[in-house]
Design a protein around this motif. Structure first.
Motif, PDB file in Angstrom:
ATOM      1  N   ASP A 391       0.836  -1.211   0.000  1.00 20.92           N
ATOM      2  CA  ASP A 391       0.000   0.000   0.000  1.00 20.92           C
ATOM      3  C   ASP A 391       0.867   1.256   0.000  1.00 20.92           C
ATOM      4  OD1 ASP A 391      -2.298  -1.486  -0.024  1.00 20.92           O
ATOM      5  OD2 ASP A 391      -2.669  -1.323   2.143  1.00 20.92           O
ATOM      6  N   GLU A 392       1.927   1.233   0.779  1.00 21.46           N
ATOM      7  CA  GLU A 392       2.807   2.403   0.845  1.00 21.46           C
ATOM      8  C   GLU A 392       3.517   2.629  -0.490  1.00 21.46           C
ATOM      9  OE1 GLU A 392       5.283   1.464   4.170  1.00 21.46           O
ATOM     10  OE2 GLU A 392       3.977   2.477   5.611  1.00 21.46           O
ATOM     11  N   LEU A 393       3.962   1.547  -1.130  1.00 21.16           N
ATOM     12  CA  LEU A 393       4.628   1.685  -2.426  1.00 21.16           C
ATOM     13  C   LEU A 393       3.657   2.153  -3.508  1.00 21.16           C
ATOM     14  CD1 LEU A 393       6.894  -1.504  -2.345  1.00 21.16           C
ATOM     15  CD2 LEU A 393       7.695   0.866  -2.417  1.00 21.16           C
ATOM     16  N   ILE A 394       2.432   1.674  -3.461  1.00 22.82           N
ATOM     17  CA  ILE A 394       1.424   2.124  -4.430  1.00 22.82           C
ATOM     18  C   ILE A 394       1.145   3.608  -4.253  1.00 22.82           C
ATOM     19  CG2 ILE A 394      -1.010   1.898  -5.103  1.00 22.82           C
ATOM     20  CD1 ILE A 394      -0.749  -1.113  -4.402  1.00 22.82           C
ATOM     21  N   LEU A 412      10.660   7.346   1.022  1.00 17.76           N
ATOM     22  CA  LEU A 412      11.350   6.067   0.898  1.00 17.76           C
ATOM     23  C   LEU A 412      11.891   5.609   2.250  1.00 17.76           C
ATOM     24  CD1 LEU A 412      12.151   3.880  -1.039  1.00 17.76           C
ATOM     25  CD2 LEU A 412      14.144   5.215  -1.712  1.00 17.76           C
ATOM     26  N   SER A 413      12.395   6.542   3.043  1.00 20.38           N
ATOM     27  CA  SER A 413      12.890   6.208   4.382  1.00 20.38           C
ATOM     28  C   SER A 413      11.750   5.711   5.269  1.00 20.38           C
ATOM     29  CB  SER A 413      13.561   7.424   5.025  1.00 20.38           C
ATOM     30  OG  SER A 413      14.670   7.856   4.261  1.00 20.38           O
ATOM     31  N   GLU A 414      10.597   6.361   5.152  1.00 19.79           N
ATOM     32  CA  GLU A 414       9.438   5.944   5.947  1.00 19.79           C
ATOM     33  C   GLU A 414       8.992   4.532   5.576  1.00 19.79           C
ATOM     34  OE1 GLU A 414       6.604   8.977   5.130  1.00 19.79           O
ATOM     35  OE2 GLU A 414       7.530  10.468   6.464  1.00 19.79           O
ATOM     36  N   ILE A 415       9.039   4.208   4.282  1.00 20.46           N
ATOM     37  CA  ILE A 415       8.641   2.865   3.845  1.00 20.46           C
ATOM     38  C   ILE A 415       9.608   1.825   4.405  1.00 20.46           C
ATOM     39  CG2 ILE A 415       8.371   1.358   1.837  1.00 20.46           C
ATOM     40  CD1 ILE A 415       7.428   3.803   0.263  1.00 20.46           C
TER      41      ILE A 415
END
Length: 696
Positions: A391-394, A412-415
């Protein structure tokens, strides 16, 4: 002499303590010498066992040596520490470089594609005239015409089999839908063309039998707005062999001024790559997440075969990162010296032993079970929340194009952080395991591999396979097309399949095949990607070393040699400035990289080599004969005094055992005295003798 009573009392107390410590050390030394016995012999069996293991694994170490990334991270651990804050800082700097690497990648891929084709930028190819293609579109042309590219050669990760509507597809494919819209670069716009999504669309049932130009109403243009090609998906090649193929027709390019046909290979490659985006931050982030956690493969329910393909690719690519590019004369100093980049890189380099295969099995099992394994804590396995990560990447894909570099790095760091923020981990993580630190270290080490995997997509490999037909001999290329369709079936028979595959150099069934058959291309691209991140870490390390040597020189300046070392400090600063201006170019030469770091560290020592001018008045020098000379015992006592003055314990340990550090100090001073007595040498030159110096 002390200036007051208090100072005298402190000095007396200090000397008494130092004398007591010295006596205890002498007694302990005699006791240890008596009790030494056969302690070394008792350990012989263990040492022999360990050496045998080293001998067994020596060849494996040569194949899988610690690489320059590992070395730089170790050095940075010495200068900055190994805590979570330091590693997170390094991760941020690496991610910043990753988000801005795409323009550099374009240059790398252009150069290495031309090299892989074995031609020069000036080589030309034969195309089809625009008028002929307008008159007879691809679906109406004879089956024998055109360039047939097996889809599995372009898509050895099987990504095009996933629909853009799946979670995998929403991350993997470009956000925009392909068309002939003027917003895209080929048609005068600024948006890179979504070629991966276009290749998928060509293979759908809705577009069966239709070419790119028939779907979009235009041929594919380069950045120059010259037509490059038209293509179509077909399940039969020019020899009637069934399979999945892209059928490509190169279009003749005309000089705008003269109208002369100039089909230049270099111009074609440059024109094409200028219309697409090789990788973006989402591509890189997806590869990082999958390499670290396997979340994308788990969510897409990837089968055992593709998972094994991915694991073998990662393992072999990691070996490539361990290759050095040093010259032979520079590095052949021992039996385990690293090899030059292509010396000995034959098929054996790509072989996997039983340990490799077992590790691959474990990795596949972990991905299918949705867990991560941490080797640094008893191989503990923790669950991966693939749904959250997907979900985060989408969401990142939906917003990435409008984000600044800083925001992309932040997201990107948060993911990456969310991998370890899984609530289920808090119950299972041992106290002594810092999972965030472990993941961050892995991110830094895997970043070149993640970008390399992101580069090897169908849209980026399309020019390589399209132009193979114009640079290979007709017989070789024809043979390759004939056997490509049946190669998979033959391979199942046994060794015969391997032999056939070895003859057809462009037969690619999986990523392992690609790494083997285009080994020079892969080694060059991956190593050059790695250089970009070695530069980042090296610059951080260089600053640390400069600060470190600066502190040393500052202490010298504060001493009575202030004027002398002010000059030295200035010279070192000039040397460092020159070093910074010149830069460090040969990052792929492991020894050269280490030598450069040692050079920076030695700059401070070079400053210490200068001898100060004798400033002791001559009358006082005449009294020097009354001095007792160097004494190792007195030096040891002085050392104990200084150690005690800063609170370092030097006496016997609480359990009664001797202080080995105190013994080390005594023996070191004795060794210095012994060396000076046996080999000491003094050379004196007096100004004015032999016509030198000022005449009196």
């Amino acid at each position: 002499m002390p200036l007051d009573i208090t100072s005298a009392e402190q000095s007396i107390q200090s000397k008494i303590d130092a004398y007591k410590t010295y006596r205890e050390i002498v007694v302990a030394q005699k006791k240890l010498l008596k009790e030494q016995g056969n302690s070394i012999s008792a350990a012989n069996s263990q040492i022999t066992s360990q050496l045998n293991k080293i001998q067994e694994l020596q060849k494996r170490f040569q194949r899988d040596p610690p690489n320059s990334m590992d070395n730089l991270l170790n050095f940075l651990g010495l200068t900055q520490g190994t805590g979570g804050a330091t590693v997170k800082y390094l991760r941020t700097k690496i991610l910043e470089a990753a988000t801005q690497i795409e323009p550099t990648l374009v240059g790398i891929l252009k150069e290495e594609t031309i090299k892989a084709l074995g031609c020069s930028v000036e080589q030309t190819y034969i195309g089809v005239s625009l008028e002929s293609l307008n008159l007879t579109p691809i679906p109406l042309r004879p089956q024998a015409e055109g360039i047939y590219i097996p889809v599995n050669s372009l898509d050895f990760f099987s990504s095009l089999k996933q629909s853009p509507q799946t979670n995998f597809g929403k991350v993997y494919y470009e956000k925009e839908d392909p068309s002939g819209d003027p917003i895209f670069v080929p048609y005068g716009g600024k948006v890179p063309f979504p070629m991966n999504k276009q290749l998928f669309d060509l293979m759908t049932q809705d577009n069966e039998g239709r070419s790119y130009s028939q779907i979009n109403g235009k041929y594919y243009l380069g950045k120059s707005e010259q037509p490059l090609y038209d293509l179509q998906y077909t399940n039969v090649n020019s020899f009637g062999v069934t399979g999945d193929y892209l059928r490509v027709f190169l279009i003749e390019r005309k000089d705008e001024e003269t109208g002369e046909i100039i089909n230049n290979v270099g111009q074609f490659i440059s024109d094409y790559y200028s219309t697409i985006k090789l990788v973006d931050t989402v591509d890189i982030g997806a590869q990082i997440v999958n390499l670290i956690s396997g979340a994308i493969s788990n969510d897409a329910q990837i089968g055992v075969g593709p998972l094994e393909n991915q694991s073998k690719f990662s393992l072999i690519a990691q070996r490539i990162l361990g290759l050095c590019f040093d010259d032979r004369a520079e590095i052949d100093v021992s039996g385990i010296s690293k090899i030059a980049e292509l010396d000995g890189v034959d098929n054996s380099f790509f072989e996997l032993n039983e340990i490799d295969l077992r590790n691959i099995e474990v990795e596949i099992s972990n991905v299918q079970n949705g867990v991560m394994e941490f080797e640094d804590c008893g191989n503990i396995r923790l669950p991966v929340d693939s749904t959250v990560l997907m979900d985060e990447l989408i969401n990142f894909r939906d917003s990435e194009s409008g984000d600044t570099i800083e925001r992309q790095v932040e997201v990107l760091s948060e993911i990456i952080d969310s991998i370890s923020d899984n609530p289920r981990w808090s119950l299972d993580i041992p106290i002594n395991l810092n999972v965030k630190l472990s993941i961050d270290k892995n991110v830094i080490k895997k970043i070149p591999l993640a970008i390399f995997a992101a580069v090897l997509t169908p849209k980026n490999l399309l020019p390589l396979y399209t132009l193979l037909s114009v640079v290979e001999s007709g017989a070789t290329f024809t043979y390759n097309q004939v056997v490509t369709g049946v190669n998979q079936d033959i391979a199942e028979v046994g060794n015969l399949g391997a032999n056939v595959g070895a003859q057809g150099s462009n037969i690619i069934n999986n990523s392992e095949d690609f790494l083997k058959k285009y080994r020079t291309f892969c080694i060059e691209v991956l190593s050059r990607i790695n250089v970009e991140f070695l530069k980042v870490l090296y610059e951080i390390l260089k600053k640390d070393i400069i600060n470190l040597t600066g502190l040393i020189l500052k202490d010298l300046i504060d001493s009575k040699l202030k004027k002398k070392y002010t000059i030295i400090n200035s010279l070192v600063a000039v040397a460092l400035a020159v070093s910074a201006l010149v830069g460090f170019l040969e990052f792929r030469k492991c020894k050269s990289l280490m030598d450069n770091i040692l050079y920076l560290l030695n700059l401070a020592n070079k400053g210490l080599n200068r001898k100060p001018k004798n400033e002791i008045p001559l009358p006082l020098l005449l009294l020097s004969g009354g001095l007792p000379g160097y004494s190792p015992e007195r030096a040891t006592i002085n050392a104990f005094e200084l150690l005690q003055s800063v609170g370092i314990p030097t006496g016997t340990l609480p359990d009664g055992s001797p202080n080995l550090m105190g013994l080390y100090t005594k023996l070191t001073n004795q060794a210095v005295d012994k060396e000076e007595s046996e080999n000491g040498k003094v050379e004196i030159a007096v100004a004015g003798l032999f016509g030198l110096g000022k005449k009196l």
